[in-house]
Structure formats: C-alpha cells, structure tokens
Design an enzyme around this catalytic site. Structure first.
Site, PDB file in Angstrom:
ATOM      1  N   THR A 319       0.813  -1.777   0.180  1.00 24.15           N
ATOM      2  CA  THR A 319      -0.020  -0.319   0.252  1.00 24.15           C
ATOM      3  C   THR A 319       1.003   1.346   0.782  1.00 24.15           C
ATOM      4  O   THR A 319       2.341   1.511   0.812  1.00 24.15           O
ATOM      5  CB  THR A 319      -0.624   0.058   1.584  1.00 24.15           C
ATOM      6  N   ARG A 320       0.203   2.310  -0.383  1.00 26.30           N
ATOM      7  CA  ARG A 320       1.429   3.792  -0.857  1.00 26.30           C
ATOM      8  C   ARG A 320       1.625   3.652   0.837  1.00 26.30           C
ATOM      9  O   ARG A 320       2.894   5.033   0.901  1.00 26.30           O
ATOM     10  CB  ARG A 320      -0.172   4.691  -1.341  1.00 26.30           C
TER      11      ARG A 320
END
Length: 614
Positions: A319-320
């Site tokens: 995830t970012r």
C-alpha cells in the site's frame, strides 16, 4: 453592491472531473436541467492526470478475482475505517461502470483474446486495473465529455464558486449558515470577474482534493479544497480529514517539476525501488498483514509481475502509505539519491524480456515522454529519481453511502471531495472507479431530489454579504501579498503536517494557522476583477486555510498511526482508536469542532466474508 446575473437549474454540478461529468450525465439523462461548473476549461480537470487505471473486479486476467476480493482489499487497505456500505457498493458496481465506459467509446488496452486488459497495482490481490497505457484518466475524461455533449447540459467554464446559498440562511461566507436545504450558489467568472447566482434544487460537489495546501504535490492548481470548504461553511460534516495520502513516487528533479506524479503503473509493470547502494530496500519491511501475499525474493516478485498467478506480488506493490514511509526512511538514514529521493528502475527488465525498450514505451508512454522532456532521462536505459508527493485526501464531505447526500439537505458530493470509501488509506485505482460509481449515484439521487422539491428562496442579503467579503482585498491600499501567504501555508503544512507527524509539531501548526488566518484578513490585491490572479489566490486562501485547519486538528486528535496517518509519538495502531471516525463540523460560535463518531456495525455476511478472506 455589485450586480449579478441569475441562472436557474434543477441540478448544479460543481466540478467537471470524472465524478462531476458522470453526475451531470446521469442527472441530465433523468430529464432534469443540469448546470456544470468548471474552475478551468472543460476537459482540463485534474482527472486527466490519473494514469494507472480503474480498479474493477472484471476477472479478465485472473478468474479468481470478484467483488468479494475487491471489497476485502479495499477494507484492509483502509484499515477498516471505511464506510463498509460504500466499499460494498463500489466493489459490486465498478465492473458495470467500466463496461459502460467502454460502451461509450473508451479504448482500453486489450488481452490477446480482446477483453479489457488489467494490471497489478498496490494493495490489490489480483491484476484488477483496467487501463489505457498510462493515460487512463485522460481517456475517461475524453469519453465522458464526448458522451455529455449529447445531453442538454449548461457548461460554465472558468468559474469559481465562493459560497453555497441555503433556504432561510443568515450570514455569509465564513459565518454560521443555519438555514435549511441548499438552494443555490454564488460564483464569479474568472475571466471578467462578473458575479453569477446559480439557483438550483440540488447541488453536487465534485471539486476534488486539497493538495495545494502542501508545498510538494502532484495536484493541479485547482485543488484548493473548494468543495470541502463550501460544504463545511454551509453546515455539512467533514470526516477523516487526518488521512492525507502521500504518493510514494513523484518527480524530485529538476526543482521546476518537483511533485509531478510518477504513476504506480511503473511498479505495476515491473519497476523496482532502489537506494543509493542499488539495493531493493522494500524487502526489508514487509508487514505481517501482507506477508502471505508478498514476494520474499526478487525472482518471485518478477514472476508475479509477469502474470504468474501462483507467485506473490513484489513489495513495491504494497500500500502507498507503507511504501512512502519506507522511502522516507531510506532518505533520512542517508541512503537516498542525490536529490533527496530514491531510484525507481524499470530499465532492469531489459535483462528479462526481449525488446524491453519497446515494451516500456508501449506500456508507459506518458512516463517515457515525461522524463525525457522534463528531466532528460531515458527510462528505458536508466532509473528515475522519485520521492513522496502529496497526492490524495481520503477525508472529505460526509455522505450517505447510497445516495451521496451530505448532512445538508439537497447537497450531494462525489469523488475525492467526499469521504467514506477509502478509510485510512486509498488503494491505487480505486479513485477512478470511485468517480464512476459514486458520480453516477450522486447524479441519480440529486436528480430525484430535484424532481421532488421546488426551487427555494434565496436571500439577497446573504448574496450581498458574500460579495462584499470577497471584494475586501481590493479596498486595501497596502497589505499582505496573497502569494506569500499561500507559500507560507504550503511550507508550514509540508513541514509540520506531512508524512511523519508528532504532537508538538501539530500543535505548532494550529498556532501558525491562526496567524495565517489573521494575515489572510490583511491581504491586498490591486487592479480590477478582470484577469486578476492575485484576487483568485486571495479567495483560494479561505478554502485552503479551512481544510488545513481540519487536517491539523484531526491529526492531533487521532493519537495512533493508521493508514496514511503516521504519528512518530504514537507509532502503532490502537484497537480503541480503530472504532471511530473523526467528524469535523462548524460550531454555533463559528469555531471548528472535532468529534468522534462510532463506526457503523458491519453486516454479519460482510464480517464473515472478511474473515474468510483472511
């Protein structure tokens, strides 16, 4: 006071990106009159900058994908603070919205047997992003705009809305607005400075994000928090404002292009992150939550990228929020690139596949030209320098999951300016499907509301008060430079309310915001209202300071680290803090209030689904 023109619509859509266009198309298709407000030119909305793709469980590349997996990925990525009903609707309806876009003329990349091709992206278990090279947002806007011109939609380009009008409301911009339903909006034509009152039975806000509150951002100039601020000052609730997403990869050099997005599609096509030792540092820190999905070595990660369904995804596609913090760690510990970034390398695949340069240029045409023209780098031969950039806000206007109506009757919101779907962290690609799914719903329910309600009365005194406040900067012979105030705000937010936060810095940010609000009250602009960018900037400050205060106060209140919100002084998640959203609303005294709202209990069948997916 200044004169104004009056325009009547059943539904007024403020914002002409993906969500606004989709809402306008849906409302117009239902037979109501629709007006569409563009802050810039039609077709220039920030949606055109979205590159990676549209997340939808079409199952074209991996038949194991379905809405259940997409729902679970979205909830997990959002750390379970998502509005679960919105996540369910989104996962179920996204495939139909993509197929609809295709039927309207969108030219997606194709599999060998002619279906819509889908690529891997961060946080998604299976290849799920329908894409058009790395220009997906541009194709979405082109398609929606082409479809919209066949509807009877009134388009007002280069207009800015400065206030919403409510039935029975007293006061103006910046004052408590305690009236009933929304009945119109006051705006001005940016080119000539002429005032317009748009009367409407329902209003849809689709104005995008808040990135221009920060110094380094991938967002275009329009993203000054207009919709969030308009809704807040009209009495609507905001939610989850502490969750600002910093995309891991933006350009860092040369300085003139700092912050411009480098699509996650580069990593989806095999790009790897390296420190100055040329080591893939993402293998150093794989969260337990994702360990069973993530490659343990480079060869395994490469197989996944190439479509081996049994291999696990590379850690560059975590995830970012996680990837961004890993990059910051490398930079802070002295392992960054010369310009305070890290390296993103897609050229390494030349040793893996034939004709790699042609493959890269075909899959990532915009990235190839972006780096060649702006940084004199050939990404088929050498790595890029990248670093985190302010990209997206998960928070925004609190809306009903099904209808997208805010807590103010007749006021709807969709897209990035609305909250709920993404929780604490958005997965890549979910933004574009969010625009389609909830843009359609907002337009549908706004049209329904307009058919069921007549036009309300507008108070001329409120309009007069709003215009007078907006024109005050012209009355000051000397005063603050609006550009300098905006610059100081952006620097302060970047330094004190950025990727890594702590109590004393957030408290200092709140103090600085009060001083900046005082300075805003002393801003002076010169000349007249025609072509006056200084005046536009002065008016944007009001919105930027509103959303910045909401972000800072919410960040102080959430004393844990969750998703995109990372507290250095509270580095871990806390179970009790994972049971509520933070609501921001305007108090009777005009001061901003932050309160906790318990999460709605999830339906048992969805709880069971998440448990099974684990």
């Amino acid at each position: 006071m200044a004169l104004y023109d009056v325009v009547d619509y059943d539904v007024l859509v403020i914002g002409a990106g993906g969500a606004g266009l989709r809402a306008a198309v849906e409302a117009a298709g239902a037979g109501v009159s629709v007006g569409l407000i563009c802050k810039s030119l039609l077709g220039k909305a920030h949606t055109v900058m979205a590159e990676g793709g549209i997340a939808a469980a079409l199952s074209n590349v991996d038949e194991r994908d379905n809405w259940c997996v997409h729902f679970t990925d979205t909830m997990r990525g959002g750390q379970y603070l998502n509005n679960w009903r919105m996540a369910e609707i989104h996962a179920k309806e996204a495939p139909d919205r993509v197929k609809e876009l295709e039927a309207w003329g969108a030219l997606f990349d194709r599999t060998r047997d002619g279906r819509i091709l889908q690529r891997n992206f961060g946080g998604h278990k299976y290849p799920r992003l329908a894409h058009v090279g790395d220009r997906t947002g541009l194709e979405m806007i082109r398609t929606l705009q082409d479809h919209a011109i066949h509807q009877k939609i009134g388009v007002h380009m280069e207009f800015t809305i400065i206030g919403l009008l409510k039935e029975g409301a007293a006061g103006g911009v910046g004052l408590s607005n305690d009236g009933g339903r929304v009945v119109g909006a006051l705006g001005y034509e940016r080119e000539k400075g002429r005032w317009f009152v748009f009367r409407a039975k329902a209003i849809v806000l689709a104005t995008g994000g808040v990135g221009r509150a920060f110094k380094i951002t991938s967002n275009s100039w329009e993203y000054t928090g207009d919709g969030q601020s308009l809704a807040y000052h009209a009495g609507a609730d905001l939610m989850d404002m502490e969750f600002v997403q910093f995309h891991p990869t933006g350009m860092v050099w040369p300085p003139s292009v700092q912050g411009i997005l480098v699509t996650e599609g580069v990593r989806g096509e095999g790009g790897i992150l390296l420190n100055n030792d040329k080591r893939r540092f993402m293998f150093d820190d794989i969260p337990e939550l994702y360990r069973n999905q993530t490659a343990d070595n480079e060869e395994e990660g490469w197989k996944y990228t190439q479509g081996d369904r049994e291999a696990r995804r590379p850690p560059e596609l975590l995830t970012r929020d996680h990837v961004a913090r890993c990059i910051v760690r490398e930079i802070k510990e002295g392992r960054g690139s010369p310009h305070k970034g890290v390296y993103l390398d897609i050229s390494w695949i030349k040793d893996k596949i034939p004709h790699a340069a042609d493959h890269i240029r075909k899959k990532l045409p915009s990235m190839y030209h972006q780096f060649m023209k702006l940084a004199d780098i050939d990404i088929t031969k050498e790595p890029m320098e990248v670093g985190p950039t302010t990209h997206y806000i998960m928070g925004g206007i609190r809306v009903d999951a099904d209808s997208q109506m805010s807590t103010v009757p007749g006021l709807f919101a969709a897209g990035e300016c609305a909250a709920g779907l993404h929780g604490a962290n958005r997965l890549g690609g979910n933004s574009l499907s969010d625009l389609l799914v909830f843009g359609k719903r907002a337009g549908e329910y706004a049209g329904q509301w307009a058919r069921e309600h007549g036009q309300g009365a507008i108070d001329d005194a409120v309009v007069d008060s709003m215009m007078r406040r907006a024109l005050e900067p012209f009355e000051r012979v000397q005063g603050e430079n609006p550009y300098q105030v905006q610059y100081d705000l952006q620097e302060m937010m970047q330094d004190l309310v950025g990727i890594v936060r702590k109590e004393e810095e957030l408290a200092e940010a709140v103090l600085q915001l009060e001083k900046l609000k005082e300075r805003m009250g002393r801003v002076a602009v010169h000349g007249n209202r025609e072509y006056n960018n200084g005046w536009h900037t002065a008016l944007d400050l009001f919105n930027l300071l509103t959303v910045s205060e909401a972000i800072a106060l919410s960040a102080i209140r959430r004393k844990e680290s969750r998703g995109a919100h990372f507290r250095e002084d509270f580095p871990n998640k806390d179970d009790k803090n994972g049971k509520y959203n933070l609501i921001v609303r305007k108090g009777a005294d005009g001061q901003m209030q932050v309160v906790q709202q318990a999460l709605a209990e999830m339906r048992p069948d969805l709880v069971k689904l998440i448990e099974e997916m684990k």
